[in-house]
Scaffold this motif. Structure first.
Motif, PDB file in Angstrom:
ATOM      1  N   ASP A 161       8.744  -1.155  -1.238  1.00 11.66           N
ATOM      2  CA  ASP A 161       8.796  -2.138  -2.315  1.00 11.66           C
ATOM      3  C   ASP A 161      10.204  -2.662  -2.586  1.00 11.66           C
ATOM      4  O   ASP A 161      10.391  -3.853  -2.852  1.00 11.66           O
ATOM      5  CB  ASP A 161       8.203  -1.525  -3.587  1.00 11.66           C
ATOM      6  CG  ASP A 161       7.890  -2.583  -4.645  1.00 11.66           C
ATOM      7  OD1 ASP A 161       7.654  -3.741  -4.260  1.00 11.66           O
ATOM      8  OD2 ASP A 161       7.878  -2.263  -5.829  1.00 11.66           O
ATOM      9  N   TYR A 194       0.832  -1.202   0.000  1.00 13.50           N
ATOM     10  CA  TYR A 194       0.000   0.000   0.000  1.00 13.50           C
ATOM     11  C   TYR A 194       0.862   1.245   0.000  1.00 13.50           C
ATOM     12  O   TYR A 194       1.923   1.287   0.636  1.00 13.50           O
ATOM     13  CB  TYR A 194      -0.941   0.001   1.202  1.00 13.50           C
ATOM     14  CG  TYR A 194      -2.241  -0.727   0.915  1.00 13.50           C
ATOM     15  CD1 TYR A 194      -3.419  -0.027   0.689  1.00 13.50           C
ATOM     16  CD2 TYR A 194      -2.260  -2.116   0.835  1.00 13.50           C
ATOM     17  CE1 TYR A 194      -4.600  -0.690   0.401  1.00 13.50           C
ATOM     18  CE2 TYR A 194      -3.438  -2.798   0.540  1.00 13.50           C
ATOM     19  CZ  TYR A 194      -4.603  -2.069   0.322  1.00 13.50           C
ATOM     20  OH  TYR A 194      -5.771  -2.731   0.017  1.00 13.50           O
ATOM     21  N   THR A 195       0.379   2.258  -0.713  1.00 16.46           N
ATOM     22  CA  THR A 195       1.051   3.552  -0.715  1.00 16.46           C
ATOM     23  C   THR A 195       0.907   4.204   0.661  1.00 16.46           C
ATOM     24  O   THR A 195       0.110   3.763   1.494  1.00 16.46           O
ATOM     25  CB  THR A 195       0.438   4.482  -1.781  1.00 16.46           C
ATOM     26  OG1 THR A 195      -0.948   4.710  -1.458  1.00 16.46           O
ATOM     27  CG2 THR A 195       0.536   3.859  -3.167  1.00 16.46           C
ATOM     28  N   CYS A 250      -1.210  -1.850  -4.319  1.00 14.96           N
ATOM     29  CA  CYS A 250      -0.570  -2.201  -5.591  1.00 14.96           C
ATOM     30  C   CYS A 250      -0.301  -3.702  -5.575  1.00 14.96           C
ATOM     31  O   CYS A 250       0.431  -4.196  -4.714  1.00 14.96           O
ATOM     32  CB  CYS A 250       0.728  -1.426  -5.767  1.00 14.96           C
ATOM     33  SG  CYS A 250       1.640  -1.859  -7.270  1.00 14.96           S
ATOM     34  N   LYS A 261      -3.490   3.370  -1.311  1.00 15.35           N
ATOM     35  CA  LYS A 261      -3.944   2.527  -2.412  1.00 15.35           C
ATOM     36  C   LYS A 261      -3.073   1.283  -2.504  1.00 15.35           C
ATOM     37  O   LYS A 261      -1.854   1.362  -2.361  1.00 15.35           O
ATOM     38  CB  LYS A 261      -3.904   3.302  -3.737  1.00 15.35           C
ATOM     39  CG  LYS A 261      -4.830   4.515  -3.768  1.00 15.35           C
ATOM     40  CD  LYS A 261      -4.674   5.289  -5.056  1.00 15.35           C
ATOM     41  CE  LYS A 261      -5.618   6.491  -5.095  1.00 15.35           C
ATOM     42  NZ  LYS A 261      -5.281   7.462  -4.025  1.00 15.35           N
TER      43      LYS A 261
END
Length: 255
Positions: free
Chosen positions: A213, A166-167, A177, A175
């Protein structure tokens, strides 16, 4: 286990279904150290057995499969690698969650991702239960069922989900991903070729957040190369973590 020490780069071809469950076959049969932290060191054999047990328990007891996303929320330790590999070997995708997130953010991400099961440690099990999910203590799961080589675990397809991150939500609602195995394999192939294609090395430290990430680089590349992953505690500041890595005899040769 598919990637073999010395040929991990060629095995991790772009677009393949090969993923980080493919820890080094040659190292798994030896006592080479796979992951270590303060006061703890596990061989590839240890990591393989514990992650297999975890995967078997997830499938048999918690009905985890290819359509499931499993949360991972625990303090950094060798059990972190077991949780992530266990989820992947069970055929599921994982969602990294940070233990210092406020309950509001943690609960919102869990609901948005539709996560019902979270792998964790004793320290955070009660909090996660209060948020409405089922906590699964990784150390208990990995110690419960003997590893059974006769029970096959699923091989992921290229378009199966590997993980979801998530961002930060700094510009609005966080959001998610979703990253497929194909994309993860493609990135790891590039990383192995770019950073280690011309020579030895690959001992790295895990000191960044799982929800960041690029942490997949330091997390999975050492294991695919048959090297050692050193896990630093969350209490260590980035400056202190870097100082440790550059210290003589740190056991880390790539930063």
């Amino acid at each position: 286990m598919i990637a073999i020490k010395g040929s991990a780069i060629s095995a991790m071809r772009p677009g393949s279904h090969i993923c980080p469950i493919s820890i080094s076959r040659s190292s798994a049969a030896t006592d080479a150290v796979a992951v270590r932290s303060d006061g703890m060191a596990w061989t590839y054999r240890d990591l393989d057995e514990r992650s297999r047990r975890c995967a078997q328990r997830l499938r048999a007891v918690h009905s985890v499969g290819a359509t499931k996303i499993i949360g991972v929320c625990l303090e950094p330790s060798p059990w972190t690698a077991v949780a992530l590999l266990g989820a992947l070997r069970a055929g599921a995708a994982y969602l990294p969650l940070e233990t210092d997130w406020p309950d509001a953010r943690l609960g919102a991400v869990l609901r948005d991702a539709g996560v019902a099961i979270v792998m964790t440690d004793d320290a955070h099990a009660a909090r996660l239960s209060a948020l409405g999910v089922t906590p699964v203590v990784v150390a208990q799961e990995a110690a419960t069922t003997p590893a059974d080589e006769t029970t096959p675990l699923p091989a992921p397809a290229p378009d199966d989900l590997a993980y979801v991150i998530y961002t930060s939500g700094s510009t609005g609602q966080p959001k998610g991903c979703a990253v497929e195995h194909r994309a993860l394999a493609h990135y790891l192939h590039w990383a192995l070729s770019y950073y280690w294609g011309a020579g030895p090395g690959g001992d790295m430290a895990l000191f960044t957040r799982l929800s960041f990430d690029l942490t997949v680089t330091s997390l999975y590349c050492p294991l695919l190369l048959g090297r050692t992953l050193t896990v630093y505690p969350a209490s260590l500041t980035p400056r202190a973590a870097l100082a440790r890595q550059f210290a003589p005899h740190s056991g880390v040769d790539t930063v």
